[in-house]
Motif scaffolding. Structure first.
Motif, short mmCIF file in Angstrom:
data_model
loop_
_atom_site.label_atom_id
_atom_site.label_comp_id
_atom_site.label_asym_id
_atom_site.label_seq_id
_atom_site.Cartn_x
_atom_site.Cartn_y
_atom_site.Cartn_z
N ASN A 450 0.92 -1.25 0.05
CA ASN A 450 -0.14 0.03 -0.06
C ASN A 450 0.87 1.20 -0.22
O ASN A 450 0.49 2.25 -0.77
CB ASN A 450 -0.80 -0.04 1.19
CG ASN A 450 -2.17 -0.36 0.91
OD1 ASN A 450 -2.80 -0.24 -0.15
ND2 ASN A 450 -2.98 -0.60 2.04
N ASN A 451 2.00 1.38 0.70
CA ASN A 451 2.80 2.52 0.92
C ASN A 451 3.45 2.98 -0.10
O ASN A 451 4.12 3.78 0.00
CB ASN A 451 3.66 2.20 2.39
CG ASN A 451 4.50 1.26 1.98
OD1 ASN A 451 4.39 0.17 1.43
ND2 ASN A 451 5.77 1.21 2.99
N MET A 452 3.34 2.15 -1.43
CA MET A 452 4.37 2.41 -2.39
C MET A 452 3.69 3.17 -3.57
O MET A 452 4.21 3.42 -4.48
CB MET A 452 4.92 1.06 -3.05
CG MET A 452 5.86 0.50 -1.86
SD MET A 452 7.54 1.30 -1.82
CE MET A 452 8.51 0.80 -3.41
N SER A 453 2.25 3.39 -3.49
CA SER A 453 1.76 3.76 -4.53
C SER A 453 2.29 5.22 -5.27
O SER A 453 2.15 5.32 -6.10
CB SER A 453 0.11 4.11 -4.25
OG SER A 453 -0.56 3.09 -3.57
N MET A 551 2.40 -2.36 -16.85
CA MET A 551 1.25 -2.71 -16.31
C MET A 551 1.09 -2.79 -14.86
O MET A 551 1.98 -3.39 -14.06
CB MET A 551 1.04 -4.12 -16.60
CG MET A 551 -0.27 -4.88 -16.39
SD MET A 551 -1.66 -4.20 -16.68
CE MET A 551 -1.79 -4.90 -18.24
N VAL A 552 0.44 -1.89 -14.31
CA VAL A 552 0.23 -1.61 -12.91
C VAL A 552 -1.23 -2.36 -12.52
O VAL A 552 -2.32 -2.02 -13.07
CB VAL A 552 -0.03 -0.06 -12.51
CG1 VAL A 552 -0.39 0.08 -11.02
CG2 VAL A 552 1.44 0.48 -12.97
N ILE A 553 -1.46 -3.33 -11.75
CA ILE A 553 -2.43 -4.05 -11.25
C ILE A 553 -2.69 -3.45 -9.74
O ILE A 553 -2.01 -3.91 -8.93
CB ILE A 553 -2.40 -5.55 -11.32
CG1 ILE A 553 -2.03 -5.56 -12.82
CG2 ILE A 553 -3.57 -6.14 -11.08
CD1 ILE A 553 -1.75 -7.23 -13.25
N GLU A 554 -3.86 -2.72 -9.76
CA GLU A 554 -4.31 -2.45 -8.32
C GLU A 554 -5.02 -3.42 -7.58
O GLU A 554 -5.73 -4.28 -8.17
CB GLU A 554 -5.31 -1.20 -8.34
CG GLU A 554 -4.69 0.16 -8.42
CD GLU A 554 -4.26 0.63 -7.11
OE1 GLU A 554 -4.61 0.01 -6.19
OE2 GLU A 554 -3.54 1.59 -7.14
N ASN A 555 -4.98 -3.60 -6.46
CA ASN A 555 -5.51 -5.00 -5.79
C ASN A 555 -5.43 -6.31 -6.31
O ASN A 555 -6.34 -7.02 -6.53
CB ASN A 555 -6.94 -4.67 -5.45
CG ASN A 555 -7.46 -3.38 -4.60
OD1 ASN A 555 -7.72 -2.29 -5.25
ND2 ASN A 555 -7.34 -3.64 -3.10
N ALA A 556 -4.05 -6.64 -6.45
CA ALA A 556 -3.45 -7.50 -7.23
C ALA A 556 -4.08 -8.94 -6.50
O ALA A 556 -4.19 -10.06 -7.21
CB ALA A 556 -1.83 -7.55 -7.30
N GLU A 557 -4.15 -8.72 -5.16
CA GLU A 557 -4.60 -9.90 -4.50
C GLU A 557 -6.14 -10.41 -4.85
O GLU A 557 -6.46 -11.43 -4.42
CB GLU A 557 -4.53 -9.63 -2.82
CG GLU A 557 -5.76 -8.84 -2.37
CD GLU A 557 -5.44 -7.15 -2.61
OE1 GLU A 557 -6.14 -6.65 -2.11
OE2 GLU A 557 -4.33 -6.94 -3.31
N ASN A 584 -0.31 -5.00 -3.95
CA ASN A 584 -1.11 -6.07 -3.04
C ASN A 584 -1.29 -5.17 -1.88
O ASN A 584 -0.72 -4.54 -0.92
CB ASN A 584 -0.07 -7.02 -2.72
CG ASN A 584 -0.44 -8.02 -1.85
OD1 ASN A 584 -1.87 -8.16 -1.68
ND2 ASN A 584 0.35 -8.77 -1.08
N ARG A 585 -2.78 -5.02 -1.76
CA ARG A 585 -3.34 -4.40 -0.38
C ARG A 585 -4.03 -5.37 0.40
O ARG A 585 -4.64 -4.93 1.54
CB ARG A 585 -4.41 -3.39 -1.01
CG ARG A 585 -3.99 -2.39 -1.97
CD ARG A 585 -5.09 -1.38 -2.30
NE ARG A 585 -4.34 -0.32 -3.23
CZ ARG A 585 -3.98 0.52 -2.98
NH1 ARG A 585 -3.46 1.09 -1.85
NH2 ARG A 585 -3.53 1.58 -3.99
N GLY A 586 -3.73 -6.58 0.38
CA GLY A 586 -3.91 -7.76 1.22
C GLY A 586 -2.85 -8.18 1.97
O GLY A 586 -1.83 -8.17 1.64
N ASN A 587 -3.02 -8.50 3.29
CA ASN A 587 -2.00 -8.91 4.19
C ASN A 587 -1.63 -10.14 4.48
O ASN A 587 -0.90 -10.64 5.42
CB ASN A 587 -2.21 -8.12 5.62
CG ASN A 587 -2.20 -6.56 5.38
OD1 ASN A 587 -1.32 -5.97 4.61
ND2 ASN A 587 -3.02 -5.94 6.09
#
Length: 686
Positions: A450-453, A551-557, A584-587
């Motif tokens: 998340n912190n790398m956007s 290619m940027v994939i948001e919420n890749a999880e 990856n916004r999933g932990n």
């Protein structure tokens, strides 16, 4: 067996209102309830005493109600209900939060089975919101409790009661579909026992036997159906095309050399086409492996023998792209190509259809529009479907029926482990292009948190300034309250045009847009008039823009591995180094593991195998073919040994005509027909 077709609303304790809720779970009939298998089990056979209970661990206790439930209301939104229970060793309190309806459920002295986590509060032992069953409440239920997938308004105990009542009502009407000889040979229990024990096993051994029987039957029926399709196809005499050197003259004009893998697959295709058997071949190849050029060569070979060819793609964007490629390569050789897609005017469609009917078109490229009854070919020789997982057996058969036993070739860029391919495409021979053209740079993949956007979008901006283009993919179109942590395509578009990309050309594309609008946006992106394309997975398949290298994939999880690999394949098609950034916004550990797999390999076959291991059964890799029965309990990865046994048994039956038509197999034949009723190529001797 007719009683199994009865509406679920007639089961004791259901009724019309609850039946509506059960529909959301796919439970419409008695049969659906019987085959609504548990997702897990809770073993309550080991009951412990209160004093043995461990904090935070889910455990089962056999207790007696020691006092009447008392309710308090600390505030307007909270009710707390407490009831004292005991065993020989100690007393405890059951505590319910906002469950006032439990107040008069139990009587003092009543024996209950309680499953839950205990919590020690000062000198008290509490059990919060446990699962409670009266002893021997359901006659079919053992100490191992089934846990079912649920929906709003339906509790686990509701499903247990319903299935229990269905089994009681139908147990004497259940007939075994598998012949007795087959069950003996493969050490399988009967269907009645299997269905009872899969829901309410007496022990884990009875569960294992029940599951094995049901898994075997799913695989067996599936294989038998596909083998019957293949048998019918193989019994038909196909087109024998002329052996012509023209195809090699065409290859000599290419500015590149075919890879060894392409050469091998082309040889297999020509061998089929030049024989009198009907070709039915799956071409598997990773993104960028060169499947399209093989398809063009196969179609050219058919045209050189005086036949027409057709190629079906899942989207208009991809169909138009194929049309341009085919036309550019084959027009200099006098080959007439045309396009048929849904967005064309009715007048233009009629013109194309007339040309096809009169053989004024050699090769036709299109979408589902090709399947319409009004599309008539004069002399169809070969049928090709691209991205086969987007279609199904029924569509493929419908298109093939427009010719007299034409050769059939299906292509997929979703690599599938060979064993799985044999299941999904059991009616096809399989060819694999397992080599990429030389000189192609692997896409560099970076999973980030998340912190790398901020860094990610600054990097994208730098690449745009150097003349490159980028895709940004989101899992949703609009913001969702239920999934408010996900970045929607619309919200992402609004955010980025107001911040990082305020001075850059940005566009939004998604599946809900009109085809003409999507086409317009994609055309501008291909022409370089748009720098950043924000999208849903509508761009997953077939889009070819060599200048796009990010290619940027948001919420890749939220995506499967195979889908992430497909999306990554949209970049890396030009000479510049390409990048895929997975936000990856999933932990959880699984999502981290999946991102690591994507970073470590660009090999689609390895990725699909890992995807299968991580995701298990269900809609296998997202590529289940429409028109085929799905697996309710079988897992093609973990049940591979049972699969092999089922394949062997299916081959034995399909090869023995007397065995196939015997009285013993009547029920089996009827079930196969029912399962595959959407596909008209099933052998009617079945």
């Amino acid at each position: 067996m007719d009683s199994l077709c009865n509406s679920i609303q007639y089961v004791k304790g259901v009724g019309p209102k609850r039946a509506e809720k059960l529909k959301k779970l796919g439970i419409n009939t008695y049969y659906d309830a019987l085959y609504y298998f548990p997702r897990g089990y809770e073993d309550k056979s080991e009951k412990i005493k209160i004093v043995q209970g461990q904090d935070g661990k889910r455990q089962t206790f056999e207790l007696w109600v020691a006092g009447k439930a008392a309710m308090s209301r600390p505030n307007r939104k909270l009710t707390i209900l407490k009831m004292q229970v005991r065993d020989e060793t100690a007393t405890a309190q059951i505590v319910w939060f906002n469950q006032a309806y439990m107040k008069d459920k139990f009587k003092i002295g009543q024996k209950i089975i309680v499953t839950g986590k205990i919590k020690r509060v000062y000198n008290r032992i509490e059990i919060h919101n446990p699962v409670i069953e009266s002893d021997n409440k359901f006659k079919n239920i053992s100490k191992i409790t089934p846990i079912y997938p649920l929906t709003k308004g339906i509790k686990n105990n509701d499903i247990i009661r319903i299935v229990d009542n269905v089994i009681t009502d139908t147990v004497d009407t259940i007939q075994d579909t598998l012949p007795n000889s087959l069950m003996i040979q493969n050490d399988l229990i009967d269907l009645k026992t299997a269905l009872k024990d899969i829901h309410f096993p007496q022990n884990m051994d009875s569960y294992a036997k029940a599951r094995r029987r049901l898994v075997f039957e799913e695989f067996f029926m599936f294989q038998l159906g596909l083998m019957s399709i293949r048998k019918k196809i193989n019994n038909n005499e196909g087109i024998k095309f002329n052996k012509s050197p023209k195809i090699y003259d065409l290859i000599d004009t290419f500015p590149f050399k075919l890879t060894n893998a392409q050469d091998k697959v082309l040889s297999e295709i020509l061998s089929d086409m030049n024989s009198n058997k009907t070709m039915n071949r799956l071409i598997q190849g990773d993104v960028g492996s060169g499947k399209t050029i093989i398809a063009i060569l196969a179609m050219y070979h058919a045209v050189c023998s005086g036949y027409q060819a057709v190629m079906m793609a899942p989207t208009e964007i991809l169909a138009k792209q194929h049309y341009e490629s085919v036309n550019n390569i084959l027009k200099p050789f006098g080959i007439r190509c045309d396009l048929l897609v849904g967005s064309m005017t009715q007048k233009n469609k009629e013109v194309v259809k007339e040309k096809i009917k009169n053989s004024q078109v050699n090769i036709l490229i299109g979408t589902h529009a090709l399947i319409q009854d009004s599309v008539i070919f004069d002399k169809l020789g070969i049928v090709i479907t691209d991205e086969q997982h987007r279609f199904g057996v029924r569509q493929r058969v419908s298109l093939a029926n427009k010719g007299y036993n034409p050769d059939v070739m299906v292509m997929t860029a979703t690599p599938i482990p060979r064993t799985l391919a044999l299941i999904l495409y059991g009616d096809l021979d399989i060819s694999v292009i397992d080599e990429l053209p030389p000189g192609r740079k692997p896409v560099k993949t970076y999973p980030v948190g998340n912190n790398m956007s901020n860094r990610v979008y600054n990097f994208v901006k730098e690449q745009i300034k150097e003349g490159r283009q980028a895709y940004i993919v989101c899992p949703l179109i609009e913001e969702s309250e239920a999934l408010d942590t996900l970045k929607s395509a619309q919200v992402m578009y609004d955010e980025l045009i107001d911040s990082y990309f305020s001075d850059i050309e940005v566009a939004l594309i998604h599946g809900k847009m009109k085809n003409t609008d999507k086409e317009y946006v994609m055309e501008k992106f291909k022409n370089g008039d748009i720098d950043v394309l924000i999208s849903t997975t509508v761009i997953e398949v077939g889009i070819n823009v060599p200048n796009a290298n990010i290619m940027v994939i948001e919420n890749a999880e939220r995506f499967g591995l195979a889908q992430l690999h497909q999306l990554r394949g949209r970049v890396g098609r030009g000479s510049e180094q390409a990048y895929c950034i997975l936000i990856n916004r999933g932990n959880n550990k699984i999502s981290v593991k999946r991102m690591h797999i994507m970073k470590e390999t660009n090999d689609g076959f390895i990725i699909s195998q890992k995807d299968l291991e991580l995701r298990g059964p269900g809609d296998i890799l997202g590529i289940r073919q429409h028109g085929l029965p799905s697996f309710k309990i079988a897992n093609v990865f973990t049940d591979i040994d049972i699969l092999k046994e089922a394949q062997t048994a299916a081959k034995k039956i399909i090869s023995n005509k007397e065995l196939l038509s015997s009285q013993e197999n009547n029920l089996l034949n009827n079930k196969i027909q029912k399962l595959f009723n959407d596909i008209n190529e099933i052998d009617k001797s079945f």
